[in-house]
Design a protein around this motif. Structure first.
Motif, PDB file in Angstrom:
ATOM      1  N   UNK A 130       0.827  -1.203   0.000  1.00  0.00           N
ATOM      2  CA  UNK A 130       0.000   0.000   0.000  1.00  0.00           C
ATOM      3  C   UNK A 130       0.862   1.253   0.000  1.00  0.00           C
ATOM      4  N   UNK A 131       1.894   1.273   0.839  1.00  0.00           N
ATOM      5  CA  UNK A 131       2.795   2.423   0.886  1.00  0.00           C
ATOM      6  C   UNK A 131       3.505   2.621  -0.448  1.00  0.00           C
ATOM      7  N   UNK A 132       3.984   1.530  -1.018  1.00  0.00           N
ATOM      8  CA  UNK A 132       4.698   1.624  -2.292  1.00  0.00           C
ATOM      9  C   UNK A 132       3.803   2.137  -3.409  1.00  0.00           C
ATOM     10  N   UNK A 133       2.549   1.726  -3.403  1.00  0.00           N
ATOM     11  CA  UNK A 133       1.632   2.100  -4.488  1.00  0.00           C
ATOM     12  C   UNK A 133       1.313   3.591  -4.509  1.00  0.00           C
ATOM     13  N   UNK A 134       1.584   4.288  -3.424  1.00  0.00           N
ATOM     14  CA  UNK A 134       1.300   5.721  -3.366  1.00  0.00           C
ATOM     15  C   UNK A 134       2.297   6.534  -4.175  1.00  0.00           C
ATOM     16  N   UNK A 135       3.440   5.916  -4.522  1.00  0.00           N
ATOM     17  CA  UNK A 135       4.458   6.590  -5.328  1.00  0.00           C
ATOM     18  C   UNK A 135       4.187   6.323  -6.801  1.00  0.00           C
ATOM     19  N   UNK A 136       4.342   7.336  -7.625  1.00  0.00           N
ATOM     20  CA  UNK A 136       4.041   7.216  -9.051  1.00  0.00           C
ATOM     21  C   UNK A 136       5.281   7.100  -9.921  1.00  0.00           C
ATOM     22  N   UNK A 137       6.423   6.800  -9.305  1.00  0.00           N
ATOM     23  CA  UNK A 137       7.659   6.662 -10.074  1.00  0.00           C
ATOM     24  C   UNK A 137       8.182   5.242  -9.927  1.00  0.00           C
ATOM     25  N   UNK A 138       9.370   5.003 -10.439  1.00  0.00           N
ATOM     26  CA  UNK A 138       9.974   3.673 -10.376  1.00  0.00           C
ATOM     27  C   UNK A 138      11.116   3.590  -9.372  1.00  0.00           C
ATOM     28  N   UNK A 139      11.220   4.566  -8.510  1.00  0.00           N
ATOM     29  CA  UNK A 139      12.317   4.608  -7.549  1.00  0.00           C
ATOM     30  C   UNK A 139      12.163   3.540  -6.471  1.00  0.00           C
ATOM     31  N   UNK A 140      13.286   3.053  -5.984  1.00  0.00           N
ATOM     32  CA  UNK A 140      13.351   2.182  -4.811  1.00  0.00           C
ATOM     33  C   UNK A 140      14.042   2.977  -3.720  1.00  0.00           C
ATOM     34  N   UNK A 141      13.417   3.091  -2.565  1.00  0.00           N
ATOM     35  CA  UNK A 141      14.039   3.821  -1.463  1.00  0.00           C
ATOM     36  C   UNK A 141      13.259   3.533  -0.190  1.00  0.00           C
ATOM     37  N   UNK A 142      13.825   3.938   0.952  1.00  0.00           N
ATOM     38  CA  UNK A 142      13.092   3.764   2.206  1.00  0.00           C
ATOM     39  C   UNK A 142      11.959   4.776   2.313  1.00  0.00           C
ATOM     40  N   UNK A 143      11.959   5.804   1.466  1.00  0.00           N
ATOM     41  CA  UNK A 143      10.845   6.745   1.452  1.00  0.00           C
ATOM     42  C   UNK A 143       9.615   6.122   0.809  1.00  0.00           C
ATOM     43  N   UNK A 144       9.836   5.066   0.019  1.00  0.00           N
ATOM     44  CA  UNK A 144       8.741   4.403  -0.684  1.00  0.00           C
ATOM     45  C   UNK A 144       8.249   3.189   0.098  1.00  0.00           C
ATOM     46  N   UNK A 145       9.098   2.162   0.204  1.00  0.00           N
ATOM     47  CA  UNK A 145       8.774   0.947   0.965  1.00  0.00           C
ATOM     48  C   UNK A 145      10.024   0.094   1.051  1.00  0.00           C
ATOM     49  N   UNK A 146      10.298  -0.441   2.232  1.00  0.00           N
ATOM     50  CA  UNK A 146      11.520  -1.232   2.406  1.00  0.00           C
ATOM     51  C   UNK A 146      11.388  -2.217   3.551  1.00  0.00           C
ATOM     52  N   UNK A 147      12.037  -3.363   3.369  1.00  0.00           N
ATOM     53  CA  UNK A 147      12.195  -4.364   4.419  1.00  0.00           C
ATOM     54  C   UNK A 147      13.684  -4.441   4.723  1.00  0.00           C
ATOM     55  N   UNK A 148      14.053  -4.097   5.932  1.00  0.00           N
ATOM     56  CA  UNK A 148      15.459  -4.096   6.330  1.00  0.00           C
ATOM     57  C   UNK A 148      15.650  -5.127   7.431  1.00  0.00           C
ATOM     58  N   UNK A 149      16.462  -6.124   7.169  1.00  0.00           N
ATOM     59  CA  UNK A 149      16.727  -7.179   8.140  1.00  0.00           C
ATOM     60  C   UNK A 149      18.078  -6.948   8.805  1.00  0.00           C
ATOM     61  N   UNK A 150      18.094  -6.981  10.132  1.00  0.00           N
ATOM     62  CA  UNK A 150      19.349  -6.859  10.861  1.00  0.00           C
ATOM     63  C   UNK A 150      19.967  -8.244  10.971  1.00  0.00           C
ATOM     64  N   UNK A 151      21.039  -8.432  10.224  1.00  0.00           N
ATOM     65  CA  UNK A 151      21.714  -9.718  10.143  1.00  0.00           C
ATOM     66  C   UNK A 151      23.030  -9.655  10.929  1.00  0.00           C
ATOM     67  N   UNK A 152      24.039 -10.350  10.452  1.00  0.00           N
ATOM     68  CA  UNK A 152      25.314 -10.419  11.169  1.00  0.00           C
ATOM     69  C   UNK A 152      26.423 -10.812  10.218  1.00  0.00           C
ATOM     70  N   UNK A 153      27.623 -10.305  10.491  1.00  0.00           N
ATOM     71  CA  UNK A 153      28.806 -10.768   9.759  1.00  0.00           C
ATOM     72  C   UNK A 153      28.900 -12.287   9.773  1.00  0.00           C
ATOM     73  N   UNK A 154      28.458 -12.877  10.880  1.00  0.00           N
ATOM     74  CA  UNK A 154      28.539 -14.321  11.038  1.00  0.00           C
ATOM     75  C   UNK A 154      27.697 -15.095  10.056  1.00  0.00           C
ATOM     76  N   UNK A 155      26.800 -14.404   9.334  1.00  0.00           N
ATOM     77  CA  UNK A 155      25.962 -15.069   8.340  1.00  0.00           C
ATOM     78  C   UNK A 155      26.723 -15.378   7.056  1.00  0.00           C
ATOM     79  N   UNK A 156      27.852 -14.716   6.848  1.00  0.00           N
ATOM     80  CA  UNK A 156      28.594 -14.852   5.596  1.00  0.00           C
ATOM     81  C   UNK A 156      29.218 -16.234   5.458  1.00  0.00           C
ATOM     82  N   UNK A 157      28.886 -16.927   4.388  1.00  0.00           N
ATOM     83  CA  UNK A 157      29.502 -18.225   4.102  1.00  0.00           C
ATOM     84  C   UNK A 157      30.945 -18.047   3.635  1.00  0.00           C
TER      85      UNK A 157
END
Length: 258
Positions: A130-157
């Motif tokens: 719903x938040x993303x659909x309010x924007x009429x451009x093709x930009x990707x940003x946290x102003x539009x819609x974003x999922x940010x996962x807090x991971x860890x260096x330890x996740x790196x294979x």
């Protein structure tokens, strides 16, 4: 521009609490929702005096808690949708050196670090769309819609080898945590592919070694305060665009190999 609304899970302490305080410095953000398993005991969080802050009960290991929280979030954001979801909540089960890891200990870490994140994110997806659909451009940003996962260096294979300090699991002490954070990165990358047409960013960040309850419990001498990490993270969040989608970064937006 700034995100209209932000939800931070595990916001009662550590990096989550520091992210709440740092986001509140931006007067253009209208609503910050802080999720906590036990809000009544979250004294530091409750001490913040800002009308834009909404504290909700959210235990990501409980489907019932997630369902109730999502209904509450719907009423908070209304027709604006949810702009940013910061999946910060997670656990590390402390293992005594050379102690045998148990199925229950592994399950506890995956329940919070992976399964709960998946269940919560899919429940909130309509609000992010719903938040993303309010924007009429093709930009990707946290102003539009974003999922940010807090991971860890330890996740790196790639970095899990005998040549680096963080290789191995120190006799299983970090095995479940590392495995769960690697799985979290896979979840993030899968969502990035699935949500490309919705123009919803999906990224993972390592906040760095911070002086939190978790690092103290495992005996790690961390270099950063949560506040220092949060300041750097949010500066990086604000720089995100389509080129960063599906990426894994440190707090300074430097690439971490998968």
């Amino acid at each position: 521009m700034a995100p209209y609304s932000i939800l931070i899970t595990g916001a009662n302490r550590g990096i989550g609490l520091a992210l709440v305080r740092e986001f509140l410095k931006d007067e253009n953000i209208q609503t910050i929702i802080a999720g906590a398993r036990n809000p009544e005991a979250a004294e530091d969080l409750k001490s913040i005096k800002d009308d834009r802050l909404r504290i909700i009960k959210l235990d990501i290991s409980s489907d019932e808690s997630i369902d109730r929280a999502v209904e509450e979030i719907k009423h908070i954001v209304n027709d604006k949708g949810l702009t940013v979801l910061v999946n910060n909540a997670g656990v590390h089960v402390h293992m005594v050196t050379k102690q045998r890891v148990t199925r229950e200990q592994l399950m506890e870490q995956f329940q919070s670090n992976v399964f709960g994140t998946i269940i919560l994110t899919q429940a909130l997806l309509p609000l992010l769309q719903q938040a993303s659909s309010l924007q009429q451009n093709d930009d990707f940003s946290i102003d539009r819609a974003a999922i940010i996962n807090i991971s860890s260096n330890g996740a790196s294979l790639e970095r899990n080898n005998t040549n680096l300090f963080w290789g191995g699991s120190n006799f299983f002490k970090f095995l479940g945590y590392r495995a769960s954070k690697s799985a979290l990165n896979q979840v993030m990358r899968t969502m990035a592919v699935d949500l490309l047409e919705d123009k919803i960013l999906s990224v993972s960040f390592c906040p760095g070694g911070c002086r939190t309850e978790m690092t103290r419990r495992v005996g790690v001498e961390a270099e950063l305060s949560p506040e220092e990490s949060a300041e750097a993270l949010i500066k990086s969040f604000n720089k995100l665009d389509k080129t960063h989608n599906a990426g894994f970064y440190n707090r300074n937006l430097e690439v971490i190999p998968f």
